[in-house]
Design a protein around this motif. Structure first.
Motif, PDB file in Angstrom:
ATOM      1  N   VAL A 294       0.847  -1.189   0.000  1.00 36.00           N
ATOM      2  CA  VAL A 294       0.000   0.000   0.000  1.00 36.00           C
ATOM      3  C   VAL A 294       0.884   1.242   0.000  1.00 36.00           C
ATOM      4  N   SER A 295       0.684   2.101  -0.984  1.00 36.03           N
ATOM      5  CA  SER A 295       1.409   3.372  -0.997  1.00 36.03           C
ATOM      6  C   SER A 295       0.570   4.430  -0.308  1.00 36.03           C
ATOM      7  N   VAL A 296       1.252   5.393   0.279  1.00 32.05           N
ATOM      8  CA  VAL A 296       0.549   6.472   0.961  1.00 32.05           C
ATOM      9  C   VAL A 296       0.967   7.791   0.338  1.00 32.05           C
ATOM     10  N   ALA A 297      -0.014   8.655   0.123  1.00 36.14           N
ATOM     11  CA  ALA A 297       0.289   9.961  -0.473  1.00 36.14           C
ATOM     12  C   ALA A 297      -0.611  11.011   0.149  1.00 36.14           C
ATOM     13  N   PRO A 298      -0.171  12.261   0.136  1.00 37.50           N
ATOM     14  CA  PRO A 298      -1.044  13.295   0.680  1.00 37.50           C
ATOM     15  C   PRO A 298      -2.241  13.530  -0.240  1.00 37.50           C
ATOM     16  N   PHE A 299      -3.348  13.927   0.360  1.00 40.85           N
ATOM     17  CA  PHE A 299      -4.530  14.315  -0.396  1.00 40.85           C
ATOM     18  C   PHE A 299      -4.293  15.766  -0.798  1.00 40.85           C
ATOM     19  N   PRO A 379      12.783   5.160  10.364  1.00 43.78           N
ATOM     20  CA  PRO A 379      12.379   5.984   9.216  1.00 43.78           C
ATOM     21  C   PRO A 379      11.668   5.122   8.181  1.00 43.78           C
ATOM     22  N   ASP A 380      10.526   5.606   7.725  1.00 42.67           N
ATOM     23  CA  ASP A 380       9.682   4.820   6.827  1.00 42.67           C
ATOM     24  C   ASP A 380       8.943   5.810   5.926  1.00 42.67           C
ATOM     25  N   PRO A 381       8.909   5.546   4.613  1.00 39.79           N
ATOM     26  CA  PRO A 381       8.273   6.515   3.718  1.00 39.79           C
ATOM     27  C   PRO A 381       6.806   6.778   4.056  1.00 39.79           C
ATOM     28  N   THR A 382       6.104   5.734   4.501  1.00 42.51           N
ATOM     29  CA  THR A 382       4.685   5.897   4.863  1.00 42.51           C
ATOM     30  C   THR A 382       4.540   6.899   6.001  1.00 42.51           C
ATOM     31  N   VAL A 383       5.346   6.658   7.042  1.00 38.65           N
ATOM     32  CA  VAL A 383       5.285   7.524   8.208  1.00 38.65           C
ATOM     33  C   VAL A 383       5.662   8.961   7.830  1.00 38.65           C
ATOM     34  N   GLN A 384       6.694   9.078   6.990  1.00 45.13           N
ATOM     35  CA  GLN A 384       7.132  10.420   6.574  1.00 45.13           C
ATOM     36  C   GLN A 384       6.002  11.161   5.856  1.00 45.13           C
ATOM     37  N   THR A 385       5.242  10.443   5.037  1.00 51.91           N
ATOM     38  CA  THR A 385       4.146  11.082   4.303  1.00 51.91           C
ATOM     39  C   THR A 385       3.093  11.618   5.266  1.00 51.91           C
ATOM     40  N   VAL A 386       2.746  10.801   6.269  1.00 53.23           N
ATOM     41  CA  VAL A 386       1.735  11.256   7.224  1.00 53.23           C
ATOM     42  C   VAL A 386       2.273  12.449   8.024  1.00 53.23           C
ATOM     43  N   LEU A 387       3.540  12.357   8.437  1.00 55.83           N
ATOM     44  CA  LEU A 387       4.127  13.458   9.205  1.00 55.83           C
ATOM     45  C   LEU A 387       4.122  14.750   8.389  1.00 55.83           C
ATOM     46  N   LYS A 388       4.408  14.599   7.115  1.00 53.81           N
ATOM     47  CA  LYS A 388       4.436  15.772   6.224  1.00 53.81           C
ATOM     48  C   LYS A 388       3.019  16.345   6.094  1.00 53.81           C
TER      49      LYS A 388
END
Lengths: 445, 301
Positions: A294-299, A379-388
């Motif tokens: 599952v990829s995560v991206a900002p809305f 560090p995890d790209p998913t977590v970074q996306t949510v933090l951003k």
């Protein structure tokens, strides 16, 4: 014999009356003053996991020798009202921040200005969007707890199947979004097999409105803005998305059949292309279907900027709380950055023992998050996306008639989805109902 | 009868009835009077209560949701009550034919679902009647019928709820079974001697002889249907997530009343709604009682 029978009957009724009179939330078991060791009652919070337990224990330690007693289940308006009406309110209440306004307007919970001042609570540690949601007419009514973000979750397998790049999926470009949604949708034998993109309306309409540069209600929470052309426009667009994917009836029936919290969830079963969802669901997926990619991206809004609608719970103190001072100290500790950090550490240790990843915990406390994600989360790209995404968090202001306001616009969206009304007509009707409810609720304050 | 004896017996009767009488006064009559008074106020539990005269009643006459929820409830009742009565009677007649020993077993089996909490029935409805993967549509599909989306399509929601209502018709079946077993055998023998057909026997013997039970279940089921709440609330309004999709077709009267009371805190208005329902039920029941005089046979008449 006869007399004895009557006595027996009367005493039976008396027992019944007494038993009924004893219902509700009991008063503290010992001592009525704030100085004596007291038992604080609460509603809406249970110590189900290590995060809750760690925080709860720390908060209790802060008011020792007094202690709070956890309740069961989530906030129940009926139980809370009965307790308040019968003069036995709990000392503490844990509820969704969006509900605070209703109880604040009716003076059932107390403003926390004095509490913040007396206990020197550092308000700068809390995220602004969470504080906004807990503030009515300039007064704070709850200390923010969790911070639920909403981000896009994309099913990599579905994207690969139709040769689409998840990183190019953009909710800000409506034309491209419609095309991608259609490509991701799968129908076989006249039945929906995969939803391409679920915009999650009615519930996420506030986020779509914000993405289109509008808001459902004014910043002061007093004026409904449901007929704003931008709100109507985004409603038309999102309803159109659903209609292009088989129409509401098939769409909803299919979605209801998902194993949402199970191992065969819509990602694992390839029944969904993408949707926008609260961040907690990433933990559900990680635990139940770790193999599904599952990829995560900002809305994103139409201006290309990320939009993150924030909700969550808060700790409030009922106006007639028998131990308001201790309750204040308790909620201060409960929401304090040190407490959150200790709780996150406990969760990280449990996860490590289970050999599962720890994706962190998103709290309304900025200071806590900084430490948690620096020291306890890999560090995890998913977590970074949510933090951003958190940086662009927005919330709806507290409303004196939150439930009625929500019912008005949600019912309107449902009528449009069912094809009973056109968007403009439905929102005009909702506007009238919502404004009338807000006016009535605000007339007393 | 001796006056003293009669007086003593009257007191004994009152004594035996007293638990119920006092219980009724405290737990039923008291709250009813309170709600009548509250229906003329703007009571919200939390702030001061002001007298508003007939405002709540004026408001409910103008409220489109009151009209639509009454319509929903009446349509459901008009479908649910006859279906329940006919299916229950058919089952009871089947049960009456099986041997005494197995009757006990089947009676229990038929009654068991009635014990299921209504909340569970609401969830069961969503599972069985899901348009895409539900068992009902799978069964329909196997005979070539493309079933509707029962839980989402407005026009199909009430028929679906009527069908799931069959889950809990056990008590009506038991009442009919008892009534059927009380029909004197000699009446059937006489009908048989006269060469009456099965249908004629059913119409001329069975129905009149159990008309008391039919009438009783008509009243009880009608009142229960008009007060339908649990299963509908669970299925369509039980969680915040479900409420989001609250379908107007599933907005039953008591569901709306509950929302007004405990979600929007309009307790005064909800009290007025409760009294309107009370009046509707009384009117319907009085009409049923009047009509029953022509159809119901009591043995002591």
């Amino acid at each position: 014999m006869f007399i004895r029978l009557i006595r027996f009957a009367v005493s039976g009724v008396l027992v019944l009356v007494l038993a009924a009179g004893c219902g509700g939330v009991g008063k503290s078991s010992s001592g009525s003053g704030d100085d004596a060791a007291a038992t604080l009652t609460m509603m809406g919070f249970g110590t189900g996991d290590e995060i809750a337990k760690t925080r709860f224990d720390k908060a209790n330690a802060a008011i020792a020798p007094s202690a709070a007693k956890a309740s069961e289940g989530s906030f129940d308006a009926q139980a809370f009202l009965s307790a308040v009406a019968s003069g036995t309110p709990p000392d503490l209440v844990y509820m969704e921040r969006r509900l605070l306004g209703t109880y604040a307007a009716k003076k059932a919970i107390m403003p926390l200005g004095d509490c913040v001042e007396r206990e020197k609570i550092d308000m700068s540690q809390f995220r602004a969007a969470a504080v906004t949601e807990a503030t009515l007419n300039g007064q704070l009514y709850g200390l923010p707890d969790f911070y639920n973000n909403r981000v896009l979750m994309l099913n990599d397998a579905a994207f690969a199947e139709v040769n689409l790049d998840p990183s190019g999926f953009d909710t800000g470009d409506w034309q491209a979004l419609s095309t991608a949604a259609s490509r991701l949708t799968k129908v076989s034998g006249g039945k929906l097999q995969r939803i391409g993109f679920d915009p999650k309306i009615p519930e996420f309409l506030p986020m779509w409105a914000r993405a289109n540069g509008a808001a459902l209600v004014s910043d002061d929470g007093r004026t409904a803005q449901l007929t704003d052309p931008k709100v109507v426009e985004v409603l038309e667009y999102t309803v159109g998305l659903i209609n292009e994917q088989g129409g509401w009836s098939n769409f909803k029936s299919f979605r209801d059949s998902w194993d949402f919290f199970g191992a065969k969830n819509q990602f694992a079963s390839n029944q969904l292309g993408a949707f926008v969802m609260e961040d907690f669901y990433l933990n559900v997926l990680a635990a139940n279907s770790p193999k599904a990619k599952v990829s995560v991206a900002p809305f994103r809004g139409v201006d290309g900027q990320p939009v993150d609608w924030i909700t969550g719970n808060a700790w409030a103190i009922p106006a007639k709380s028998p131990h308001a001072d201790q309750a204040c100290k308790w909620i201060k500790t409960m929401t304090d950055s040190e407490t959150w950090i200790a709780a996150a550490k406990a969760r990280a240790e449990v996860r490590q023992k289970e050999n599962k990843p720890f994706l962190g915990v998103f709290t309304g406390n900025q200071k806590a998050d900084e430490v948690i994600f620096r020291e306890h989360v890999k560090p995890d790209p998913t977590v970074q996306t949510v933090l951003k995404a958190q940086e662009s968090g927005f919330s709806e202001p507290a409303l004196a008639a939150g439930e009625e306001f929500k019912a008005a616009w949600q019912n309107a969206v449902s009528r449009v989805l069912e094809g009973k009304q056109k968007p403009a007509q439905a929102m005009a009707e909702a506007q009238q109902q919502a404004q009338a409810a807000l006016d009535k609720a605000n007339s007393g304050s | 009868m001796n006056v003293a004896v009669r007086r003593r017996e009257t007191w004994a009767a009152v004594g035996f009835l007293s638990p119920w009488l006092i219980g009724f006064a405290v737990f039923m009559a008291g709250p009813m009077v309170a709600s009548l008074v509250l229906s003329f106020t703007d009571y919200d539990v939390l702030t001061s209560t002001d007298f508003v005269g007939g405002e709540n009643y004026r408001q409910l006459l103008a409220d489109p949701k009151v009209r639509s929820s009454i319509a929903n409830t009446l349509i459901y009742t008009a479908l649910h009550v006859p279906v329940t009565m006919v299916v229950s009677l058919a089952l009871a007649m089947l049960l009456a034919r099986v041997g005494r020993r197995s009757a006990g077993f089947f009676r229990t089996i038929f009654y068991l679902p009635t014990i299921t909490p209504k909340v569970a029935v609401g969830v069961l409805f969503l599972l069985l009647f899901n348009g895409q993967v539900g068992l009902v549509n799978s069964a329909l599909g196997s005979v070539g019928i493309d079933g509707p989306n029962w839980t989402v399509d407005g026009p199909w929601i009430k028929p679906g709820l009527v069908l799931i209502g069959a889950w809990s018709l056990g008590s009506t079946v038991i009442i009919y079974l008892a009534a059927l077993q009380n029909v004197p055998r000699d009446l059937y023998e006489a009908a048989e001697m006269d060469g009456a057909s099965r249908w004629a026997t059913f119409r001329a013997v069975t129905v009149p002889m159990i008309s008391g039970a039919l009438f009783f279940t008509l009243i009880i089921n009608t009142i229960a249907s008009l007060q339908t709440f649990d299963e509908v609330y669970t299925a369509f309004y039980g969680s915040a997530n479900q409420q989001t999709y609250g379908n107007d077709a599933a907005l039953f009267y008591v569901v709306y009343l509950f929302q007004q009371a405990f979600q929007f805190l309009h307790m005064g208005y909800a009290s007025a709604l409760a009294w309107l329902l009370f009046v509707i039920i009384v009117v319907i029941t009085v009409v049923q009682v009047r009509l029953s005089r022509r159809f119901v046979y009591y043995e002591n008449e």
